[in-house]
Design a protein around this motif. Structure first.
Motif, PDB file in Angstrom:
ATOM      1  N   SER A 481       0.817  -1.253   0.049  1.00 37.60           N
ATOM      2  CA  SER A 481       0.129  -0.162   0.018  1.00 37.60           C
ATOM      3  C   SER A 481       0.833   1.263  -0.176  1.00 37.60           C
ATOM      4  N   LEU A 482       1.924   1.275   0.599  1.00 39.85           N
ATOM      5  CA  LEU A 482       2.942   2.224   0.635  1.00 39.85           C
ATOM      6  C   LEU A 482       3.511   2.377  -0.886  1.00 39.85           C
ATOM      7  N   PHE A 483       3.779   1.479  -1.405  1.00 44.49           N
ATOM      8  CA  PHE A 483       4.294   1.416  -2.827  1.00 44.49           C
ATOM      9  C   PHE A 483       3.314   1.975  -3.612  1.00 44.49           C
ATOM     10  N   ASP A 484       2.029   1.725  -3.459  1.00 45.37           N
ATOM     11  CA  ASP A 484       0.859   2.161  -4.174  1.00 45.37           C
ATOM     12  C   ASP A 484       0.837   3.760  -4.340  1.00 45.37           C
ATOM     13  N   ARG A 485       1.220   4.285  -2.955  1.00 44.80           N
ATOM     14  CA  ARG A 485       0.876   5.818  -2.853  1.00 44.80           C
ATOM     15  C   ARG A 485       2.215   6.436  -3.482  1.00 44.80           C
ATOM     16  N   ILE A 486       3.477   5.811  -3.428  1.00 44.67           N
ATOM     17  CA  ILE A 486       4.650   6.340  -4.153  1.00 44.67           C
ATOM     18  C   ILE A 486       4.351   6.140  -5.598  1.00 44.67           C
ATOM     19  N   ARG A 487       3.856   5.179  -6.129  1.00 39.08           N
ATOM     20  CA  ARG A 487       3.506   5.042  -7.704  1.00 39.08           C
ATOM     21  C   ARG A 487       2.577   6.147  -8.249  1.00 39.08           C
ATOM     22  N   TYR A 488       1.528   6.362  -7.227  1.00 43.27           N
ATOM     23  CA  TYR A 488       0.729   7.490  -7.457  1.00 43.27           C
ATOM     24  C   TYR A 488       1.465   8.629  -7.765  1.00 43.27           C
ATOM     25  N   ALA A 489       2.295   9.051  -6.810  1.00 41.92           N
ATOM     26  CA  ALA A 489       2.902  10.231  -6.898  1.00 41.92           C
ATOM     27  C   ALA A 489       3.781  10.163  -8.187  1.00 41.92           C
ATOM     28  N   TRP A 490       4.394   9.189  -8.659  1.00 44.42           N
ATOM     29  CA  TRP A 490       5.103   8.999  -9.960  1.00 44.42           C
ATOM     30  C   TRP A 490       4.465   8.968 -11.066  1.00 44.42           C
ATOM     31  N   LYS A 491       3.008   9.136 -11.188  1.00 45.22           N
ATOM     32  CA  LYS A 491       2.095   8.846 -12.136  1.00 45.22           C
ATOM     33  C   LYS A 491       2.284   7.523 -12.941  1.00 45.22           C
ATOM     34  N   LEU A 492       2.570   6.438 -12.009  1.00 46.27           N
ATOM     35  CA  LEU A 492       2.551   5.092 -12.765  1.00 46.27           C
ATOM     36  C   LEU A 492       1.426   4.499 -12.324  1.00 46.27           C
ATOM     37  N   THR A 493       0.388   5.001 -11.621  1.00 47.50           N
ATOM     38  CA  THR A 493      -0.879   4.376 -11.329  1.00 47.50           C
ATOM     39  C   THR A 493      -1.960   5.506 -11.342  1.00 47.50           C
ATOM     40  N   ASP A 494      -3.247   5.304 -11.503  1.00 48.69           N
ATOM     41  CA  ASP A 494      -4.376   6.127 -11.161  1.00 48.69           C
ATOM     42  C   ASP A 494      -4.915   5.994 -10.257  1.00 48.69           C
ATOM     43  N   ASN A 495      -4.447   4.910  -9.244  1.00 53.78           N
ATOM     44  CA  ASN A 495      -5.116   4.347  -8.068  1.00 53.78           C
ATOM     45  C   ASN A 495      -4.963   5.504  -6.921  1.00 53.78           C
ATOM     46  N   ALA A 496      -6.105   6.113  -6.644  1.00 57.82           N
ATOM     47  CA  ALA A 496      -5.841   7.271  -5.703  1.00 57.82           C
ATOM     48  C   ALA A 496      -6.261   6.938  -4.218  1.00 57.82           C
ATOM     49  N   GLY A 497      -6.109   5.439  -4.038  1.00 58.60           N
ATOM     50  CA  GLY A 497      -6.513   4.900  -2.704  1.00 58.60           C
ATOM     51  C   GLY A 497      -7.501   5.212  -2.212  1.00 58.60           C
ATOM     52  N   GLY A 498      -7.808   5.108  -0.811  1.00 57.82           N
ATOM     53  CA  GLY A 498      -8.987   5.387   0.026  1.00 57.82           C
ATOM     54  C   GLY A 498      -9.916   4.150   0.160  1.00 57.82           C
ATOM     55  N   ASP A 499      -9.736   3.189  -0.333  1.00 58.73           N
ATOM     56  CA  ASP A 499     -10.478   1.914  -0.293  1.00 58.73           C
ATOM     57  C   ASP A 499     -10.107   0.730   0.590  1.00 58.73           C
ATOM     58  N   GLY A 500      -8.781   0.954   1.379  1.00 58.66           N
ATOM     59  CA  GLY A 500      -8.027   0.085   2.273  1.00 58.66           C
ATOM     60  C   GLY A 500      -8.839   0.058   3.809  1.00 58.66           C
ATOM     61  N   ALA A 501      -8.062  -0.675   4.435  1.00 58.03           N
ATOM     62  CA  ALA A 501      -8.585  -1.055   5.870  1.00 58.03           C
ATOM     63  C   ALA A 501      -8.159   0.150   6.657  1.00 58.03           C
TER      64      ALA A 501
END
Length: 633
Positions: A481-501
């Motif tokens: 999940s931390l890696f997801d946020r970093i990838r979002y910063a780098w525009k490698l994903t459009d997953n903005a989060g908010g759906d986790g526990a």
């Protein structure tokens, strides 16, 4: 010597296993190339300087071979009067190197026209050379004495139009000058990657050895170990690696191997000078050590456009003396283009605006650090963003500023091994809210960013952990999940989060004592016993930071709160242990009586006796007494 090193590098590249993949559970996008493949021209090679707005070339008018010639723009024709050379002492020479560019009549005010003049005598000390010119961020051409930029008249300018020195303006194409065939340093916004830290941290008096390498290894052995790690950083999406240095580090032959492994993989290398463990101010670095580090590395790597010099990491000073020091650096090493000089914000790289607004430092890259655990404890994204935007000088209603355009977030990070779900709700936990805010600000502004650390042994923020050793070591992402946020910063994903526990990181206090649950001696190591003690002025620091995990574990950094020893009975001590997934470390906070129940034994977390400073913890039969009541602080 360099040719010999290159031969060694090529020989060992062929022997290293190339196909190592980081365990992430997903395919990682390839990093974006940030520079051309053209070879970089030497500093003294004559080049054309082409204006981005008009495609005209900087030109000595009428091919005047004598001092006093007017400098302007003209359609590019390849003539000798359109070729200029950057000299190591900071001179910008024209007319086959016979003349130097200066401000007319020595002036340095906005509106000053450029002229040619007789160059200063051979052997003139570099610090006495004036003016100096350097390539700056955004392809600007900076006049060092004034901090002004070489500027073509805006919009359509006919051949023969004169250039002047003007205040540098972000994204002004009439101030941008490129040289065809010359590889330029990547702009700050293109730098994305990781820090590769030494075990524990880079603040040390001995050599700073990136984790996974050894100070006893030779150049060749280090290269063989470093290359697979560099390739795995690239698989994460990194095109830049930041490493530390001090004077002792240069005594280790393997240090250059680590830098060379990255450069050979077309990865940008940012080298930051760290202070020691005791004295942390930039002025505590002995001058001889400072000069040794930068004179050596700039001589060896300064002509490589993938090399960036981070003058000092976290200078600590909050006064203009820091800017004065950097200005001296720029005049001491004019051969290093300004767009490869990384300047820390004041303090711990946190306060940028004064540095950004100092025109003497125009054209340099700015460095910003922001963490959640060292000064603030906001629990909402808007609060964190307000702090970050203020420090970056972003006006209300805007997404970026002239400061953020020059900035790389060279350090940001948070607990990677404590079980926090960074895809969970945005507000409520300071670590989660911070990470949302930091990565979104990076994405919104387009700033470059380097996570701290991508890999660092004994660092609770390390994005990866290592499996195996030597040239066969592999890196595994510690928290997806931390890696997801970093990838979002780098525009490698459009997953903005908010759906986790929901995971909450707070401090726990027994009864009405006002004390905090902490490790004895503030030692967060496996085997440490837990006590209750004063929350004190270190309220927001990590030694009291406990994460309530989804699986019921209570995490502190990379460890878990658990009964000590094997069998669990009444009176068993409670301390820190390596986290295990066998259910023996799960707890339930019971709302009815505020008890913290150990699930496997049904015993309650208790303070031995009265909750007073220094009292230890144990498991005991649940009674509902005050020393068994726990609440979040």
């Amino acid at each position: 010597m360099k040719d010999a090193l290159r031969r060694i590098r090529r020989r060992y590249v062929a022997t290293v296993v190339a196909g190592m993949v980081i365990s992430t559970g997903l395919a990682v996008a390839a990093p974006t190339a940030v520079t051309s493949t053209a070879a970089a021209a030497a500093l003294s090679d004559p080049v054309t300087l082409v204006n981005t707005e008009s495609a005209q070339c900087l030109d000595v008018q009428a091919k005047n071979p004598s001092p006093g010639g007017v400098v302007g723009v003209w359609s590019c024709n390849g003539g000798a009067n359109q070729k200029f050379s950057f000299r190591p002492n900071g001179e910008l020479r024209a007319m086959s190197g016979t003349l130097c560019l200066v401000g007319a009549d020595g002036a340095t005010a906005p509106g000053t026209q450029l002229r040619t003049a007789t160059c200063q005598p051979t052997g003139t000390p570099t610090l006495s050379i004036t003016p100096k010119f350097s390539r700056g961020v955004g392809n600007t051409l900076v006049h060092s004495s004034s901090g002004l930029c070489v500027t073509k008249p805006a919009a359509t300018a006919p051949d023969g139009s004169r250039v002047t020195l003007e205040t540098c303006t972000t994204h002004a194409e009439n101030q941008q000058w490129t040289s065809p065939g010359v590889t330029a340093a990547a702009p700050p916004k293109a730098l994305q990657g990781v820090n590769w830290s030494a075990e524990g941290d880079n603040f040390r008096s001995d050599a700073i050895v990136p984790s996974g390498l050894s100070v006893t290894d030779s150049y060749a052995a280090t290269y063989e170990k470093a290359l697979p790690l560099v390739r795995q950083f690239k698989q994460l999406g990194a095109n830049t690696i930041r490493v530390g240095v001090n004077a002792r580090t240069l005594e280790w032959a393997g240090y250059r191997a680590a830098l060379d492994a990255a450069l050979d993989e077309d990865v940008n290398v940012m080298v930051g000078l760290w202070t020691g463990t005791e004295k942390r101010f930039y002025y505590d670095i002995p001058k001889a050590d400072f000069d040794k580090v930068w004179s050596t590395l700039i001589a060896e790597y300064g002509s490589n456009p993938r090399f960036y010099a981070n003058v000092v990491n976290e200078p600590k000073d909050n006064t203009a003396n820091w800017q004065n020091f950097v200005n001296q650096f720029l005049h001491t090493y004019p051969q290093l283009p300004r767009n490869q000089v990384v300047v820390a914000g004041r303090g711990d790289d946190r306060f940028l605006t004064e540095v950004c607004n100092d025109k003497r430092l125009n054209g340099t890259v700015l460095s910003y650090h922001q963490y959640s655990v060292f000064e603030l404890f906001h629990k909402t994204v808007p609060e964190w963003k307000s702090v970050m935007r203020g420090r970056l000088g972003i006006p209300s209603g805007e997404t970026k500023s002239s400061c953020s355009d020059r900035t790389v977030v060279t350090e940001f990070g948070d607990w990677s091994q404590s079980g926090i779900d960074y895809n969970g709700p945005r507000d409520g936990d300071m670590h989660v809210s911070y990470m949302y805010a930091m990565t979104e600000v990076i994405r919104e502004t387009g700033m470059g960013s380097l996570y701290w650390p991508g890999y660092g042994e004994k660092d609770a923020f390390s994005l990866t952990t290592r499996e195996g050793s030597g040239a066969t070591a592999t890196l595994k992402v510690a928290n997806q999940s931390l890696f997801d946020r970093i990838r979002y910063a780098w525009k490698l994903t459009d997953n903005a989060g908010g759906d986790g526990a929901l995971t909450r990181t707070t401090y726990w206090t027994p009864g009405a004592s006002g004390l905090c649950l902490v490790p004895q001696g503030n030692s967060v190591t496996a085997g440490s016993e837990l006590i209750v003690d004063s929350c004190g002025s270190e309220y927001n620091r990590s030694s009291k930071d406990i994460t309530s995990k989804v699986n019921g574990q209570l995490g502190m950094k990379w460890l878990c709160i658990a009964p000590a020893g094997g069998s669990v009975t009444t009176g068993t001590a409670v301390g820190l242990s390596t986290c295990a997934a066998d259910g023996t470390q799960a707890w339930t906070h019971r709302a009815s009586d505020q008890a913290m129940v150990h699930n496997a034994s049904s015993l309650c977390l208790s303070v031995r006796g009265t909750p007073v400073s220094g009292a230890k913890l144990e498991l005991n039969t649940c009674t509902g007494s005050a020393n068994q009541k726990w609440s979040r602080k």
